[in-house]
Scaffold this motif. Sequence first.
Motif, mmCIF file in Angstrom:
data_model
loop_
_atom_site.group_PDB
_atom_site.id
_atom_site.type_symbol
_atom_site.label_atom_id
_atom_site.label_comp_id
_atom_site.label_asym_id
_atom_site.label_seq_id
_atom_site.Cartn_x
_atom_site.Cartn_y
_atom_site.Cartn_z
ATOM 1 N N ASP A 1 0.854 -1.185 0.000
ATOM 2 C CA ASP A 1 0.000 0.000 0.000
ATOM 3 C C ASP A 1 0.888 1.233 0.000
ATOM 4 N N LEU A 2 0.710 2.045 -1.024
ATOM 5 C CA LEU A 2 1.492 3.272 -1.170
ATOM 6 C C LEU A 2 0.564 4.465 -1.025
ATOM 7 N N ASN A 3 0.927 5.385 -0.145
ATOM 8 C CA ASN A 3 0.105 6.564 0.100
ATOM 9 C C ASN A 3 0.908 7.832 -0.149
ATOM 10 N N ILE A 4 0.189 8.929 -0.251
ATOM 11 C CA ILE A 4 0.798 10.242 -0.473
ATOM 12 C C ILE A 4 1.814 10.151 -1.605
ATOM 13 N N LEU A 5 1.362 9.634 -2.739
ATOM 14 C CA LEU A 5 2.262 9.429 -3.868
ATOM 15 C C LEU A 5 2.737 10.749 -4.441
ATOM 16 N N GLU A 6 3.987 10.728 -4.910
ATOM 17 C CA GLU A 6 4.621 11.901 -5.490
ATOM 18 C C GLU A 6 5.110 11.547 -6.886
ATOM 19 N N PRO A 7 5.293 12.545 -7.749
ATOM 20 C CA PRO A 7 5.827 12.240 -9.090
ATOM 21 C C PRO A 7 7.126 11.431 -9.041
ATOM 22 N N GLU A 8 7.926 11.629 -7.981
ATOM 23 C CA GLU A 8 9.180 10.887 -7.849
ATOM 24 C C GLU A 8 8.958 9.388 -7.616
ATOM 25 N N ASP A 9 7.735 9.012 -7.328
ATOM 26 C CA ASP A 9 7.412 7.596 -7.148
ATOM 27 C C ASP A 9 7.139 6.891 -8.476
ATOM 28 N N THR A 10 7.137 7.631 -9.564
ATOM 29 C CA THR A 10 6.914 7.033 -10.883
ATOM 30 C C THR A 10 8.036 6.058 -11.203
ATOM 31 N N ALA A 11 7.663 4.801 -11.472
ATOM 32 C CA ALA A 11 8.657 3.753 -11.711
ATOM 33 C C ALA A 11 7.941 2.455 -12.044
ATOM 34 N N MET A 12 8.729 1.468 -12.455
ATOM 35 C CA MET A 12 8.228 0.104 -12.570
ATOM 36 C C MET A 12 8.439 -0.543 -11.204
ATOM 37 N N TYR A 13 7.395 -1.152 -10.680
ATOM 38 C CA TYR A 13 7.458 -1.768 -9.367
ATOM 39 C C TYR A 13 7.488 -3.286 -9.502
ATOM 40 N N TYR A 14 8.404 -3.899 -8.764
ATOM 41 C CA TYR A 14 8.607 -5.337 -8.832
ATOM 42 C C TYR A 14 8.456 -5.967 -7.459
ATOM 43 N N CYS A 15 7.882 -7.146 -7.421
ATOM 44 C CA CYS A 15 7.960 -7.923 -6.191
ATOM 45 C C CYS A 15 9.012 -9.014 -6.388
ATOM 46 N N ALA A 16 9.510 -9.520 -5.281
ATOM 47 C CA ALA A 16 10.566 -10.513 -5.326
ATOM 48 C C ALA A 16 10.480 -11.430 -4.122
#
Length: 127
Positions: free
Chosen positions: A81-96
């Motif tokens: 869960d990601l909150n208070i998102l910012e433009p700097e959070d723009t990315a490809m997100y991976y789980c591992a």
Amino acid sequence: HVQLVESGGGSVQAGGSLRLSCAASGYPDTNYCMGWFRQAPGKEREGLAAIDSAGSTRYADSVKGRSIISKDSAKTTLYLDLNILEPEDTAMYYCAAALVVVCEPEIDTWYESRDRHWGQGTQVTVS
């Protein structure tokens, strides 16, 4: 054969929230550490959060206080869960998932593992 499939990414306005999911299958070792990572264009992959088999969690400073990593009771789905998102959070997100010495969101710890698995990623765009 471990498979990890992420979902939940998309476009969101700054200040908004998202829940990312990661469906895990072929998961033979209950001692796996599971984690979330992201990679923005032109940048190195960075760790965000990790959760061990007992449910203990650790967070990177970049998301500490505004994110929660969790998994369902069957331990087949991982969430972020990601909150208070910012433009700097723009990315490809991976789980591992990996067998690591310390279950922490430090990318080098994961690269050193001889038993690590990555999903294909889900894109998050914040504007």
